[in-house]
Design a protein around this motif. Structure first.
Motif: not given
Length: 101
Positions: A68-78, A84-90
């Motif tokens: 699915d073309a959307g799954s590749g985009f979601i993986i890259k976004l994640l 970034l989320i891990i760095m923000g929490v740290a």
């Protein structure tokens, strides 16, 4: 020692294909000792009519993945957002523990 054993030990065995190896022997530039050994291991000439004809072979067809073309985009976004989320929490934990002390 048989010729086959000598050949596999001396070479990688790739030339053992039922073809005339004269050109291959001459191209390497063997010494006089090797030429003397040739007389000992010489088997005979190959009857070229007994060599089977080469058949053309095609590589097996590979099936294409139906992603699915959307799954590749979601993986890259994640892959971008999770660090970034891990760095923000740290940074938040560091800031919270520093001001509480």
């Amino acid at each position: 020692m048989t010729f086959i054993l000598f050949f596999v030990q001396h070479c990688d065995g790739s030339l053992l294909s039922g073809k005339d190896a004269t050109d291959d022997f001459e191209d390497v530039g063997h010494s006089a000792t090797a030429r003397a050994m040739l007389e000992e291991y010489y088997v005979g000439d190959i009857n070229s009519s007994s060599i089977p004809a080469k058949t053309a072979s095609a590589p097996p067809k590979q099936t294409q993945k139906n992603e699915d073309a959307g799954s590749g985009f979601i993986i890259k976004l994640l892959q971008f957002l999770v660090p970034l989320i891990i760095m923000g929490v740290a940074i938040g934990v560091r800031f919270y523990t520093k001001s509480a002390a």
